[in-house]
Write an enzyme that holds these catalytic residues in place. Sequence first.
Site, PDB file in Angstrom:
ATOM      1  N   PHE A 105       0.864  -1.188   0.000  1.00  0.00           N
ATOM      2  CA  PHE A 105       0.000   0.000   0.000  1.00  0.00           C
ATOM      3  C   PHE A 105       0.893   1.228   0.000  1.00  0.00           C
ATOM      4  O   PHE A 105       1.622   1.479   0.958  1.00  0.00           O
ATOM      5  CB  PHE A 105      -0.953   0.058   1.198  1.00  0.00           C
TER       6      PHE A 105
ATOM      7  N   ASP B 143       9.280   2.881   2.047  1.00  0.00           N
ATOM      8  CA  ASP B 143       8.081   3.652   2.354  1.00  0.00           C
ATOM      9  C   ASP B 143       7.832   3.493   3.850  1.00  0.00           C
ATOM     10  O   ASP B 143       7.286   2.498   4.300  1.00  0.00           O
ATOM     11  CB  ASP B 143       6.889   3.153   1.528  1.00  0.00           C
TER      12      ASP B 143
ATOM     13  N   LYS C 252       2.330  10.950   7.421  1.00  0.00           N
ATOM     14  CA  LYS C 252       1.545  10.681   8.625  1.00  0.00           C
ATOM     15  C   LYS C 252       2.062  11.414   9.873  1.00  0.00           C
ATOM     16  O   LYS C 252       1.846  12.601  10.008  1.00  0.00           O
ATOM     17  CB  LYS C 252       1.429   9.170   8.818  1.00  0.00           C
TER      18      LYS C 252
END
Length: 400
Positions: free
Chosen positions: A140, A225, A254
């Site tokens: 993802f 990531d 985030k």
Amino acid sequence: MNANNYIEIENQYGAHTYHPMEVVIERGDGVWVYDVEGNKYLDCLSAYSAVNQGHCHPRLVEVMTEQAKTLTLTSRAFFNTKLPLFYKKLCEVTGYEMALTMNSGAEGVETAIKVVRKWGYQTKQVTANQAEIIVCDGNFHGRTTTIISFSSEAQYKQDFGPFPAGFIRVPYGDVSALEAAITPNTVAFMVEPIQGEGGVVLPPAGYLKKAYDLCKKHNVLFVADEIQTGLGRTGKLLACEHEGIRPDVVILGKALSGGFYPVSAVVSDRNILGLFKPGDHGSTFGGNPLGAAISTKALEILKDENLIERADELGTYFQERLAEIPSPHVKEVRGKGLLIGIELNDSANGARRFCEALRDRGILCKETHATVIRFAPPLVISKDQIDWIVDHVTEVLNMP
Ligand SMILES: *Cc1c(COP(=O)(O)O)cnc(C)c1O
């Protein structure tokens, strides 16, 4: 207005891209959130790890309101007084030479894709338009059309094509598959150290190190990531540190702003990020002084409050306690630091009903991949609060 009113309005006017749990949150404070009816919940999702520093951290409230009164946006057409200091801080904290900041995580990933391709053509001398990037099954990396093109989730892509070329997918955790996929056109391997959205999936121990060594051997950039795993979540600043590797490129997002503002970044060294020239890339809001001031402080808080060490210690404790729960439904408890998943057996009939039962007891969790309950509370959580959660999880996992 009550909860149902809000839900009805959103359902009427908003596009239905999510299936939210039926709780309408009005206010947050540390690990706690409060719904419109005044019920209190311990947040075990932390906005998918964006709120590592806890909800409405007072130091972030302060810097955000001060900066909002002073200057919010200049665009990168001019310098501002906050971005340079954020870049310096980010590079010092992560140990890289350069950074480029964007807004959402997906934009950070897009930025990394562009820079590794440019490195491929200019440095590795790959033939024009032939660059390949290897990614993993179950990945993802966000929701842009380019990023979904290499997703292995059918629904993420269904009816959104046509898609760009240049991405090759290999099984996650499989070093030989990675080696077999590398060609002279491979510019990068992009990987999540732990697949968060994929269901808190950990690769076999040693995988990241071996994959990194393979990349070095074949002159391929290793791109981590760390949007979800980074900034303390797994008990290290970056999850890649667990295997002692230093990726060529790291993508952050985030928790980079402690949940206050969309800020993402790509960090790397001069030989890579230095390839970007004026006009190659940009974003109106990327690098704005408001986001930069908030993120600088959010990084300071990680250190000042020892949040990385806390995630390590309390995460180990939490995981051990969850693993001791006797329940017919549990297949596996896994994770690292405060990123933990409980995978349920098929006979459990899905994770959603357990998340709903926990919500009724004042704990907010969200299922990921139908059969996994994810626990990722703010890193400011205490041991007592973990004990309290474990008591409720024990009871809920013993429902028929
Ligand atoms: C959340 C996430 C993204 C996307 O970030 P957005 O801010 O939602 O665009 C990318 N990669 C990983 C690993 C993520 O967890």
